[in-house]
Design an enzyme around this catalytic site. Structure first.
Site, mmCIF file in Angstrom:
data_model
loop_
_atom_site.group_PDB
_atom_site.id
_atom_site.type_symbol
_atom_site.label_atom_id
_atom_site.label_comp_id
_atom_site.label_asym_id
_atom_site.label_seq_id
_atom_site.Cartn_x
_atom_site.Cartn_y
_atom_site.Cartn_z
ATOM 1 N N THR A 230 0.851 -1.198 0.000
ATOM 2 C CA THR A 230 0.000 0.000 0.000
ATOM 3 C C THR A 230 0.885 1.245 0.000
ATOM 4 O O THR A 230 0.666 2.179 -0.775
ATOM 5 C CB THR A 230 -0.957 -0.004 1.208
ATOM 6 O OG1 THR A 230 -1.877 -1.084 1.051
ATOM 7 C CG2 THR A 230 -1.729 1.297 1.320
ATOM 8 N N ASN B 210 -5.992 -9.464 -7.493
ATOM 9 C CA ASN B 210 -6.062 -10.162 -6.212
ATOM 10 C C ASN B 210 -7.365 -10.928 -5.997
ATOM 11 O O ASN B 210 -7.407 -11.857 -5.213
ATOM 12 C CB ASN B 210 -5.873 -9.160 -5.075
ATOM 13 C CG ASN B 210 -6.776 -7.957 -5.209
ATOM 14 O OD1 ASN B 210 -6.836 -7.325 -6.267
ATOM 15 N ND2 ASN B 210 -7.492 -7.641 -4.155
ATOM 16 N N GLN C 9 0.415 -9.801 -6.053
ATOM 17 C CA GLN C 9 -0.146 -11.153 -6.183
ATOM 18 C C GLN C 9 0.660 -12.015 -7.150
ATOM 19 O O GLN C 9 0.626 -13.236 -7.077
ATOM 20 C CB GLN C 9 -1.601 -11.073 -6.653
ATOM 21 C CG GLN C 9 -2.535 -10.369 -5.680
ATOM 22 C CD GLN C 9 -2.742 -11.143 -4.386
ATOM 23 O OE1 GLN C 9 -2.540 -12.365 -4.332
ATOM 24 N NE2 GLN C 9 -3.133 -10.442 -3.342
ATOM 25 N N SER D 285 5.225 -7.059 -1.616
ATOM 26 C CA SER D 285 4.891 -7.106 -0.203
ATOM 27 C C SER D 285 5.422 -8.381 0.441
ATOM 28 O O SER D 285 5.439 -9.436 -0.195
ATOM 29 C CB SER D 285 3.364 -7.061 -0.079
ATOM 30 O OG SER D 285 2.989 -7.366 1.226
ATOM 31 N N HIS E 296 4.207 -10.069 3.264
ATOM 32 C CA HIS E 296 3.287 -11.052 3.856
ATOM 33 C C HIS E 296 2.470 -11.848 2.844
ATOM 34 O O HIS E 296 1.750 -12.767 3.220
ATOM 35 C CB HIS E 296 2.375 -10.372 4.892
ATOM 36 C CG HIS E 296 1.275 -9.563 4.311
ATOM 37 N ND1 HIS E 296 -0.032 -9.972 4.365
ATOM 38 C CD2 HIS E 296 1.264 -8.377 3.659
ATOM 39 C CE1 HIS E 296 -0.802 -9.056 3.775
ATOM 40 N NE2 HIS E 296 -0.028 -8.088 3.347
ATOM 41 N N THR F 158 13.804 4.814 10.595
ATOM 42 C CA THR F 158 14.716 3.716 10.901
ATOM 43 C C THR F 158 14.253 2.444 10.205
ATOM 44 O O THR F 158 13.072 2.122 10.225
ATOM 45 C CB THR F 158 14.778 3.497 12.431
ATOM 46 O OG1 THR F 158 15.221 4.699 13.021
ATOM 47 C CG2 THR F 158 15.721 2.362 12.781
ATOM 48 N N CYS G 199 -22.582 -8.056 0.694
ATOM 49 C CA CYS G 199 -22.867 -8.118 2.129
ATOM 50 C C CYS G 199 -21.582 -8.026 2.944
ATOM 51 O O CYS G 199 -21.606 -7.636 4.096
ATOM 52 C CB CYS G 199 -23.551 -9.425 2.478
ATOM 53 S SG CYS G 199 -25.111 -9.631 1.637
#
Lengths: 393, 131
Positions: free
Chosen positions: A72, A154, A191, A211, A213, A249, A336
C-alpha cells in the site's frame, strides 16, 4: 479439526525458515543500520544481503530497491511521488489505471485526480478480467505521465499483459522524444510475485511494488523497485534512509525476513507452481460438478493459485461463515461483506451480474496446501451450499 | 466487524426456517443494492380475547449470516404476538435479540422487519376484501 487455509491472497503464514532468519535481529543484532558502531554495521550488512537477494530476483540494481511498510505504501509512494515531482514543473497531467486495481492504487487515483490539473482515466477489462489493450491505447493522451496496472488481480487472479502494455508505452515515449513529457509505468506485482517472472527489464516497468506477507514473509514490510534516474518525491520527510525517499529507521527484522522470503520464492517457484496447479485443477474439477455455478476469470490468463467461483442462490458471506465453522478459510466478493454494500468492483468491471457476484467466493492456494485437503473442503462446501439454497426463497 | 456468539448460533441453527404451505399471507422484502431477499409466511388465528395473533411464522432468506440470523430472531419475536404488536417490532428489538449486530449489518434487521410488515399488510388487505 485440521484447519484448511484457502486465503493466501489475503495473507500467508510466515515460512519457518524466514522466521529463523529474522529472530536474531530482535535481540542479538538489534542495532540501527545507520549507526557506525559494530552493532549497527552488523545490521547494515544484513540489510545489504536482503537487498541483494531482492535485486537478484528482480534483475535490478540494489540501489533501485526501496524498503517500505508494504505494498500500500509502495503504491502510494510511486504514484503520489511521481505526480508531486512532475507538478513542480508541469500542470494538466493525465494518469491511467485499470478498473480492477487494488484500492491502494484505485483510491489514490481517485483522490489525486480531484486535485486541480490532474485527470485520471480508468481502462476497462474483458469478461476474464484482463485489461483491453485497444481501450488503453485510446486512453493515452499527449499529457499522460503515468500508467499503473497490476500484474495479477487479487480477487480473480487475472494476469495482465504487462509486456504488451510496456510496448505500448515505449511507442508513446519514442513518439514524444527525449525532450518530451515523460510517461512512466508502475506495476503492482503483489499477487504475481510468487508465481510470475518479475525481472523488471524483461517486463519493461519503471516502478514495481511488492509485499512481504503475501510471499510467506512477515507483515509490515514491502518494497518498491524504482528505476534509477527517475525523480519522485517522498511521502514523508525527516531522515536520509533509503536515499531520503523513505525516511525512518529501517525495519531490520522485517527486511531480513523479506529478503529470505524472496530468496525462497526464487529457489522454489517451479516446485510450488507445479504442486499448486495440481491442487487447483482438482478443486476446479470438483466445483464444476455443482449446479448453477460459474467461474469468474477462468482460463490461461489466471494465476495458478486463485479460483473465483459463484453459486446462484447462496450468498458469499454465508458460504464463508459456514465453511469457517468447519475450519476452512476463504474470502468473498459479495456486497454483504463490504462496508459499502456494493458488490466487488472487480467482478462488476468484468460484467458479472449482481446475482452472481452475490454468491462469489475466492479460493486462494499457497505452497502449504495439500491435495488431501480438497475432499474435506468439497464435503464442507457441498453441505454449506445445500443448506443455504434450502433456506433461500 | 465481529458477529456475536448469539448471532452465529442463530445463523447456524435458525428457528422457524421454511415455508408454510397454507399460509394466510406472505411478505417479501429485498435490498436491491446488496442482493439479499427475505420472505415471511404467516398463519393467523384469533386468541381467547378475540384478537388476531400470529399463530405460526416461517422465513426463507437468501443473504448473509446477519440476514439469516435477523430473520430467525424476528420470527421468534413475532410468534404468538397480536398483529398490532407484531407490527411494532423494531430493528432495535431484533438487534438486541441477536446480542448486537455490527453497524454495517443493521440494514439486514430492517429487511426482516419490513418483510413481516408486508406480510401483515397483505393479510389485512385480503381479510378486508373477504369482509
Amino acid at each position: 479439526m485440521k484447519e484448511i487455509y484457502y486465503d493466501n491472497s489475503a495473507t500467508t503464514k510466515v515460512d519457518p525458515r524466514v522466521l529463523q532468519e529474522m529472530l536474531p535481529f530482535f535481540q542479538e543484532n538489534f542495532g540501527n543500520p545507520n549507526s557506525a558502531h559494530s552493532s549497527g554495521q552488523s545490521a547494515l550488512s544484513a540489510i545489504d544481503d536482503a537487498r541483494e537477494k531482492i535485486a537478484n530476483y528482480l534483475s535490478c540494481e540494489t540501489q533501485e530497491i526501496i524498503f517500505t511498510s508494504g505494498a500500500t505504501e509502495s503504491n502510494n509512494l510511486a504514484i503520489q511521488g511521481i505526480i508531486n515531482s512532475l507538478l513542480q514543473t508541469q500542470d494538466n497531467l493525465h494518469i491511467i489505471t485499470s478498473k480492477i486495481e487494488h484500492p491502494s492504487v484505485l483510491e489514490v487515483f481517485k483522490t489525486i485526480s480531484k486535485k486541480e490539473g490532474i485527470e485520471a482515466g480508468f481502462v476497462e477489462v474483458d469478461s476474464a478480467g484482463v485489461v483491453k489493450l485497444e481501450k488503453l491505447k485510446e486512453l493515452i493522451q499527449p499529457n499522460t505521465v503515468l500508467i499503473s496496472i497490476m500484474y495479477a488481480n487479487n480477487e480473480v487472479g487475472s494476469i495482465q499483459p504487462i509486456r504488451e502494455i510496456s510496448e505500448i508505452i515505449k511507442v508513446e515515449r519514442d513518439r514524444r522524444g527525449e525532450k518530451g513529457l515523460p510517461i512512466y509505468f508502475h506495476v503492482d506485482a503483489v499477487q504475481a510475485f510468487n508465481y510470475l517472472p518479475c525481472q523488471v527489464n524483461w517486463l519493461g516497468v519503471d516502478f514495481l511494488s511488492f509485499s512481504g506477507h503475501k510471499i510467506f514473509g512477515p507483515k509490515g514490510i514491502g518494497g518498491l523497485f524504482a528505476k534509477r534516474g527517475i525523480k519522485f518525491e517522498p511521502l514523508a520527510f525527516g531522515g536520509h534512509q533509503e536515499y531520503s525517499l523513505r525516511p525512518g529507521t529501517l525495519n531490520v527484522p522485517g527486511i531480513v525476513g523479506l529478503g529470505k522470503a524472496v530468496e525462497l520464492v526464487a529457489d522454489e517457484q517451479e516446485k510450488n507452481i507445479q504442486k499448486i496447479k495440481k491442487i487447483k485443477s482438482k478443486i476446479a474439477g470438483e466445483l464444476e460438478k455443482f449446479e448453477n455455478v460459474r467461474f469468474n476469470g477462468k482460463g490461461e490468463f489466471q494465476l495458478p493459485n486463485i479460483i473465483n467461483v459463484s453459486f446462484q442462490n447462496a450468498e458469499g458471506e454465508s458460504i464463508l461463515m459456514l465453511l469457517d465453522m468447519d475450519g476452512v478459510a476463504v474470502s468473498t466478493g459479495s456486497a454483504c461483506s463490504s462496508g459499502s454494500l456494493e458488490p466487488s468492483h472487480v467482478l462488476t468491471a468484468m460484467g458479472v451480474q449482481p446475482k452472481w457476484a452475490h454468491g462469489s467466493i475466492r479460493i486462494s492456494l499457497g505452497k502449504d496446501n495439500t491435495e488431501v485437503e480438497v475432499n474435506t473442503f468439497i464435503k464442507s462446501l457441498t453441505v454449506a451450499i445445500k443448506k443455504l439454497r434450502e433456506m433461500a426463497p | 466487524m465481529q458477529y456475536s456468539k448469539k448471532l452465529l448460533e442463530y445463523f447456524k441453527n435458525p428457528h422457524n426456517q421454511g415455508k408454510i404451505k397454507d399460509a394466510d399471507a406472505v411478505g417479501e422484502a429485498g435490498n436491491i443494492k446488496c442482493g439479499d431477499i427475505m420472505k415471511i409466511y404467516i398463519k393467523v388465528k384469533k386468541n381467547q380475547a378475540g384478537e388476531e395473533i400470529i399463530d405460526d411464522i416461517k422465513f426463507e432468506t437468501l443473504g448473509c449470516a446477519a440476514a439469516i440470523a435477523a430473520s430467525s430472531s424476528l420470527t421468534d419475536l413475532a410468534k404468538g404476538k397480536t398483529l398490532d404488536s407484531a407490527m411494532k417490532i423494531t430493528k432495535q428489538d431484533i438487534v438486541e435479540e441477536l446480542g448486537g449486530v455490527p453497524l454495517i449489518k443493521q440494514h439486514c434487521s430492517i429487511l426482516a422487519q419490513n418483510a413481516l410488515k408486508k406480510a401483515i399488510e397483505n393479510y389485512l388487505l385480503v381479510s378486508e376484501k373477504a369482509r
